[in-house]
Design a protein around this motif. Structure first.
Motif, PDB file in Angstrom:
ATOM      1  N   ALA A   1       0.757  -1.154  -0.066  1.00  0.00           N
ATOM      2  CA  ALA A   1      -0.100  -0.043  -0.006  1.00  0.00           C
ATOM      3  C   ALA A   1       0.842   1.052  -0.128  1.00  0.00           C
ATOM      4  CB  ALA A   1      -0.839   0.085   1.111  1.00  0.00           C
ATOM      5  N   ASN A   2       2.273   1.190  -0.015  1.00  0.00           N
ATOM      6  CA  ASN A   2       2.954   2.191  -0.030  1.00  0.00           C
ATOM      7  C   ASN A   2       3.066   3.114  -1.180  1.00  0.00           C
ATOM      8  OD1 ASN A   2       4.064   1.758   2.392  1.00  0.00           O
ATOM      9  ND2 ASN A   2       5.910   0.827   1.554  1.00  0.00           N
ATOM     10  N   ASN A   3       2.743   4.332  -1.279  1.00  0.00           N
ATOM     11  CA  ASN A   3       2.770   5.272  -2.379  1.00  0.00           C
ATOM     12  C   ASN A   3       4.006   5.813  -2.865  1.00  0.00           C
ATOM     13  OD1 ASN A   3       2.809   7.535  -0.790  1.00  0.00           O
ATOM     14  ND2 ASN A   3       0.699   7.316  -0.129  1.00  0.00           N
ATOM     15  N   GLU A   4       4.088   6.946  -3.712  1.00  0.00           N
ATOM     16  CA  GLU A   4       5.178   7.283  -4.109  1.00  0.00           C
ATOM     17  C   GLU A   4       5.872   8.223  -2.784  1.00  0.00           C
ATOM     18  OE1 GLU A   4       6.641  10.553  -7.642  1.00  0.00           O
ATOM     19  OE2 GLU A   4       4.191   9.948  -7.337  1.00  0.00           O
ATOM     20  N   TRP A   5       5.153   8.610  -2.240  1.00  0.00           N
ATOM     21  CA  TRP A   5       5.716   9.882  -1.066  1.00  0.00           C
ATOM     22  C   TRP A   5       5.893   9.348   0.371  1.00  0.00           C
ATOM     23  CZ3 TRP A   5       8.362  12.915  -3.981  1.00  0.00           C
ATOM     24  CH2 TRP A   5       7.813  13.523  -5.136  1.00  0.00           C
ATOM     25  N   HIS A   6       5.130   8.520   0.736  1.00  0.00           N
ATOM     26  CA  HIS A   6       4.952   8.005   1.953  1.00  0.00           C
ATOM     27  C   HIS A   6       4.977   6.380   2.109  1.00  0.00           C
ATOM     28  CE1 HIS A   6       3.458  12.050   2.802  1.00  0.00           C
ATOM     29  NE2 HIS A   6       2.603  11.803   1.810  1.00  0.00           N
ATOM     30  N   GLU A   7       6.113   5.842   2.907  1.00  0.00           N
ATOM     31  CA  GLU A   7       6.044   4.401   2.846  1.00  0.00           C
ATOM     32  C   GLU A   7       6.165   4.052   4.464  1.00  0.00           C
ATOM     33  OE1 GLU A   7       9.810   3.734   0.768  1.00  0.00           O
ATOM     34  OE2 GLU A   7       9.027   4.301  -0.949  1.00  0.00           O
ATOM     35  N   SER A   8       5.304   2.744   4.559  1.00  0.00           N
ATOM     36  CA  SER A   8       5.351   2.157   5.783  1.00  0.00           C
ATOM     37  C   SER A   8       6.661   1.152   5.768  1.00  0.00           C
ATOM     38  CB  SER A   8       4.152   1.374   6.226  1.00  0.00           C
ATOM     39  OG  SER A   8       3.072   2.062   6.030  1.00  0.00           O
ATOM     40  N   THR A   9       7.267   0.761   6.965  1.00  0.00           N
ATOM     41  CA  THR A   9       8.008  -0.232   7.097  1.00  0.00           C
ATOM     42  C   THR A   9       7.825  -1.229   8.105  1.00  0.00           C
ATOM     43  OG1 THR A   9       9.377   1.339   8.745  1.00  0.00           O
ATOM     44  CG2 THR A   9      10.046   1.236   6.271  1.00  0.00           C
ATOM     45  N   VAL A  10       8.692  -2.345   7.992  1.00  0.00           N
ATOM     46  CA  VAL A  10       8.123  -3.368   8.744  1.00  0.00           C
ATOM     47  C   VAL A  10       9.565  -4.005   9.500  1.00  0.00           C
ATOM     48  CG1 VAL A  10       7.207  -5.820   9.321  1.00  0.00           C
ATOM     49  CG2 VAL A  10       6.142  -4.109   7.838  1.00  0.00           C
ATOM     50  N   SER A  11       9.884  -3.755  10.572  1.00  0.00           N
ATOM     51  CA  SER A  11      11.020  -4.486  11.137  1.00  0.00           C
ATOM     52  C   SER A  11      10.750  -5.826  11.467  1.00  0.00           C
ATOM     53  CB  SER A  11      11.329  -3.716  12.567  1.00  0.00           C
ATOM     54  OG  SER A  11      10.330  -3.981  13.575  1.00  0.00           O
ATOM     55  N   THR A  12      11.927  -6.602  11.134  1.00  0.00           N
ATOM     56  CA  THR A  12      11.737  -7.950  11.171  1.00  0.00           C
ATOM     57  C   THR A  12      12.075  -8.747  12.572  1.00  0.00           C
ATOM     58  OG1 THR A  12      14.117  -8.296  10.405  1.00  0.00           O
ATOM     59  CG2 THR A  12      12.602  -8.300   8.750  1.00  0.00           C
ATOM     60  N   GLY A  13      12.402  -8.221  13.686  1.00  0.00           N
ATOM     61  CA  GLY A  13      12.656  -8.698  14.866  1.00  0.00           C
ATOM     62  C   GLY A  13      13.915  -9.479  14.759  1.00  0.00           C
ATOM     63  N   ARG A  14      14.031 -10.602  15.775  1.00  0.00           N
ATOM     64  CA  ARG A  14      14.890 -11.681  15.944  1.00  0.00           C
ATOM     65  C   ARG A  14      14.861 -12.597  14.826  1.00  0.00           C
ATOM     66  NH1 ARG A  14      17.982  -8.050  17.395  1.00  0.00           N
ATOM     67  NH2 ARG A  14      16.279  -6.957  16.622  1.00  0.00           N
ATOM     68  N   PRO A  15      15.669 -13.008  14.063  1.00  0.00           N
ATOM     69  CA  PRO A  15      15.889 -14.070  13.326  1.00  0.00           C
ATOM     70  C   PRO A  15      15.562 -15.292  13.526  1.00  0.00           C
ATOM     71  CG  PRO A  15      17.961 -12.818  12.895  1.00  0.00           C
ATOM     72  CD  PRO A  15      17.373 -12.379  14.068  1.00  0.00           C
ATOM     73  N   TRP A  16      15.888 -15.353  14.928  1.00  0.00           N
ATOM     74  CA  TRP A  16      15.592 -16.980  15.479  1.00  0.00           C
ATOM     75  C   TRP A  16      14.115 -17.109  16.100  1.00  0.00           C
ATOM     76  CZ3 TRP A  16      14.683 -15.861  20.612  1.00  0.00           C
ATOM     77  CH2 TRP A  16      15.502 -14.970  21.097  1.00  0.00           C
ATOM     78  N   ALA A  17      13.486 -15.773  16.133  1.00  0.00           N
ATOM     79  CA  ALA A  17      12.245 -15.929  16.702  1.00  0.00           C
ATOM     80  C   ALA A  17      10.970 -15.505  15.854  1.00  0.00           C
ATOM     81  CB  ALA A  17      12.356 -14.735  17.693  1.00  0.00           C
ATOM     82  N   LYS A  18      11.001 -16.148  14.632  1.00  0.00           N
ATOM     83  CA  LYS A  18      10.037 -15.922  13.570  1.00  0.00           C
ATOM     84  C   LYS A  18       8.496 -16.042  14.252  1.00  0.00           C
ATOM     85  CE  LYS A  18      13.107 -16.165   9.822  1.00  0.00           C
ATOM     86  NZ  LYS A  18      13.449 -16.794   8.344  1.00  0.00           N
ATOM     87  N   ILE A  19       8.635 -16.920  14.992  1.00  0.00           N
ATOM     88  CA  ILE A  19       7.364 -17.528  15.490  1.00  0.00           C
ATOM     89  C   ILE A  19       6.490 -16.281  16.567  1.00  0.00           C
ATOM     90  CG2 ILE A  19       7.957 -18.382  17.846  1.00  0.00           C
ATOM     91  CD1 ILE A  19       6.378 -20.854  17.408  1.00  0.00           C
ATOM     92  N   PHE A  20       7.296 -15.376  16.702  1.00  0.00           N
ATOM     93  CA  PHE A  20       6.713 -14.299  17.494  1.00  0.00           C
ATOM     94  C   PHE A  20       6.262 -12.931  16.400  1.00  0.00           C
ATOM     95  CE2 PHE A  20       9.549 -16.230  20.730  1.00  0.00           C
ATOM     96  CZ  PHE A  20       8.611 -15.947  21.827  1.00  0.00           C
ATOM     97  N   ARG A  21       6.352 -13.280  15.180  1.00  0.00           N
ATOM     98  CA  ARG A  21       5.953 -12.317  14.248  1.00  0.00           C
ATOM     99  C   ARG A  21       4.500 -11.876  14.329  1.00  0.00           C
ATOM    100  NH1 ARG A  21       8.923 -11.241   8.760  1.00  0.00           N
ATOM    101  NH2 ARG A  21       8.529  -9.152   9.866  1.00  0.00           N
ATOM    102  N   PRO A  22       4.204 -10.694  14.302  1.00  0.00           N
ATOM    103  CA  PRO A  22       2.605 -10.613  14.425  1.00  0.00           C
ATOM    104  C   PRO A  22       2.158 -10.424  12.879  1.00  0.00           C
ATOM    105  CG  PRO A  22       3.940  -8.186  14.168  1.00  0.00           C
ATOM    106  CD  PRO A  22       5.180  -9.533  14.388  1.00  0.00           C
ATOM    107  N   ASN A  23       0.781 -10.610  12.838  1.00  0.00           N
ATOM    108  CA  ASN A  23       0.043 -10.243  11.647  1.00  0.00           C
ATOM    109  C   ASN A  23      -0.297  -9.119  11.331  1.00  0.00           C
ATOM    110  OD1 ASN A  23      -2.199  -9.839  12.961  1.00  0.00           O
ATOM    111  ND2 ASN A  23      -2.944 -12.066  12.950  1.00  0.00           N
ATOM    112  N   LEU A  24      -0.917  -8.745  10.353  1.00  0.00           N
ATOM    113  CA  LEU A  24      -1.141  -7.203   9.693  1.00  0.00           C
ATOM    114  C   LEU A  24      -2.219  -6.598  10.869  1.00  0.00           C
ATOM    115  CD1 LEU A  24      -1.157  -4.989   7.918  1.00  0.00           C
ATOM    116  CD2 LEU A  24      -3.008  -5.895   6.566  1.00  0.00           C
ATOM    117  N   GLY A  25      -3.291  -7.288  11.366  1.00  0.00           N
ATOM    118  CA  GLY A  25      -4.137  -6.570  12.136  1.00  0.00           C
ATOM    119  C   GLY A  25      -3.587  -6.225  13.666  1.00  0.00           C
ATOM    120  N   GLU A  26      -2.729  -7.054  14.251  1.00  0.00           N
ATOM    121  CA  GLU A  26      -2.087  -7.024  15.501  1.00  0.00           C
ATOM    122  C   GLU A  26      -0.879  -5.865  15.477  1.00  0.00           C
ATOM    123  OE1 GLU A  26      -2.029 -11.775  16.595  1.00  0.00           O
ATOM    124  OE2 GLU A  26      -0.374 -10.853  15.695  1.00  0.00           O
ATOM    125  N   ALA A  27      -0.364  -5.773  14.235  1.00  0.00           N
ATOM    126  CA  ALA A  27       0.714  -4.828  14.193  1.00  0.00           C
ATOM    127  C   ALA A  27       0.013  -3.472  13.795  1.00  0.00           C
ATOM    128  CB  ALA A  27       1.704  -4.966  12.987  1.00  0.00           C
TER     129      ALA A  27
END
Length: 552
Positions: free
Chosen positions: A44-70
């Protein structure tokens, strides 16, 4: 309060109604209930405004949030936080409604996480060895299943069944006796029982969230329930702070101060797509007489009164809906600025710059540094999906009077926010006609999702740790709900037509009102009339362009 906002009843700014603004508002609110991957917000990022997603710890992918939570947490913290920065107005939406739905979605998930935390403790933590083994298996399976190779996915499923078979053999031929034998059996069985229990809890909540998601896009039938925002007694300070934060958000939405960010245009109103300027010398109509003194505000006031007549016409053709006509104070900021600062002081009341200060800026701040005054006529169309703003400014330098009309347009919210929920399915081969396939419905919550939610649940009580482990969503700054995920209107034929058609009548009304004021004050308007006629011809062949990008 540090921002000078008074929460007493007399200082409250009445909020505008939600009529004509429901589609964009509920589309953005629906993101709080979605269960897609958090990375989909990047589409959904447009030409001028961009959201970013931080990935957290590489070994802790099980803790990743989904879209609604984040999304719900990011919007809540950004718009209601105690030390939050100034927000950009969300024209065409009701940001308070979006935030309320973020709070409601967070409350629903918190209730689910409370149950999951109890299940995790009873069926997992008390039988920690078994839970760790099962988590290791699920983590390996999830890592293998993410590979594109179908054989790898099948290998992950086979691994899960293989461990299950070993668990059954372990239960039958237990190498221990006494207490530790029964504890070992329970360590194998109880995590599985807990998973089945957690699955029911997750599916019930997922169905509720999806019903609300669908309701948002159907017109917002299900309202947001946030009882924590209603103080039950004078001692409930947290509820009172939340109520004040929501009131402050509504008041800031009504502010008459906006920000111009170079090629990004006016934040919240969109980029400038057209500009028309009428500039001629102020010459007395009669040689032996002088011009009657007048100021820029006199011209602006006449234009303001005449713009109110735009809804009228000689023919009954529908025509313009009633626009919002307001005086705006525009402050310049850098193109890459990450925050804005709203005016403060005695000339500001509840984020509103007072009328006498507006007049002074209009008459005096026309050259050099400082803020500028614009008169704006704004339409909210397409149920809040299109914002058309025409801005008028009048300047007088030496003997030259200049009237400038600029067009701004903010398009619909990205299509990501308007997609409806669909039941998860997969294609399988038919048993008899094996060359044909059929679709089968899948559970709303699969095995991996139950594990993810159950593991995350105990950590939701301390979001900073959870964000460090699994990552989070970072919103684009300076942040405003509407402009952050707005598309250009020019890809939609009818929206583009509406934006272009508004320019001609506004331009002619502005010129007619200005020329009338000049005639009343003894100015020779012949050159103004000739120039106005030329611009009227030019505007009929209007086409959108990037007027804020100066290609020097």
């Amino acid at each position: 309060m540090t921002d000078g906002f008074d929460f007493s009843p007399g200082a409250q700014v009445p909020l505008s109604g939600s009529a004509g603004q429901t589609a964009a508002t509920y589309a953005l609110a629906s993101a709080a209930y979605r269960d897609a991957k958090v990375e989909t917000i990047l589409d959904a990022n447009n030409e001028w405004h961009e959201s970013t997603v931080s990935t957290g710890r590489p070994w802790a992918k099980i803790f990743r949030p989904n879209l609604g939570e984040a999304f719900s947490l990011a919007v809540r913290d950004r718009m209601l936080g105690a030390n939050r920065k100034a927000l950009i107005q969300s024209f065409g939406t009701e940001p308070q409604v979006v935030v309320e739905h973020c709070l409601a979605a967070h409350r629903i998930r918190r209730e689910r996480d409370n149950w999951l935390s109890a299940v995790t403790v009873l069926c997992g933590v008390l039988f920690l060895p078994g839970m760790l083994v099962w988590l290791l298996v699920f983590q390996i399976r999830a890592s293998v299943a993410k590979r594109d190779d179908k054989r790898a996915s099948a290998l992950g499923t086979a691994l899960l069944f293989g461990v299950g078979a070993l668990a059954v053999i372990f239960l039958i031929r237990m190498p221990f006796t006494g207490f530790w034998a029964w504890y070992a059996r329970a360590s194998v069985v109880m995590p599985v029982v807990g998973w089945l229990w957690a699955k029911q809890i997750c599916e019930r909540t997922a169905k509720d969230l999806r019903d609300r998601w669908e309701s948002m896009l159907a017109g917002g039938g299900l309202g947001a329930k946030i009882p924590e925002a209603v103080p039950g007694s004078p001692g409930e300070t947290s509820a009172e702070r939340l109520r004040q934060a929501l009131a402050r958000l509504g008041a800031e939405q009504q502010s008459n101060s906006v920000f111009y960010a170079g090629p990004k245009g006016i934040l919240g109103m969109g980029t400038r797509w057209g500009s028309w300027q009428l500039a001629e010398d102020l010459v007395p109509r009669e040689k032996d007489k002088e011009i009657h003194p007048f100021r820029s505000w006199d011209v602006i006031k006449a234009i303001h009164d005449q713009l109110g007549m735009l809804v009228r016409g000689p023919l009954n053709t529908g025509g313009f809906p009633t626009p919002s006509i307001r005086h705006w104070i525009v402050s310049p900021i850098g193109e890459k600025a990450k925050e804005v600062s709203r005016p403060k002081g005695t000339d500001v009341d509840a984020y509103q710059i007072k009328t006498h200060a507006i007049q002074e800026i209009c008459n005096k701040q026309q050259f050099g540094g400082g803020e500028r005054h614009y008169l704006g006529v704004q339409w909210t169309l397409w149920d809040g999906q299109l914002i058309i703003t025409m801005l008028i400014t009048v300047t007088v330098l030496h003997e030259t009077l200049r009237i400038e009309v600029t067009g701004h347009a903010l398009g619909p919210v990205n299509a990501l926010f308007t997609t409806k929920p669909s039941a998860p399915t997969k294609k399988v081969q038919k048993q008899v006609r094996f060359w044909e396939t059929r679709e089968v419905k899948l559970p709303l919550v699969d095995t991996d999702e139950v594990v993810r939610l159950s593991v995350r649940a105990p950590f939701t009580w301390y979001p900073p740790l959870l964000n460090w482990l699994g990552g989070s969503l970072t919103l684009p700054e300076p942040f405003g709900l509407r402009h952050a995920w707005a598309d250009q209107p020019w890809r939609h034929r009818f929206m583009a037509d509406d934006a272009l058609r508004a320019a001609t009548p506004v331009l002619r009304v502005v010129h007619a009102a200005a020329i009338r004021v000049l005639e009343e004050n003894g100015v020779d308007t012949e050159k103004f009339g000739t120039r106005s006629a030329f611009l009227s011809t030019q505007v009929q062949d209007v086409s959108p362009r990037k007027a804020d990008v100066y290609d020097a």
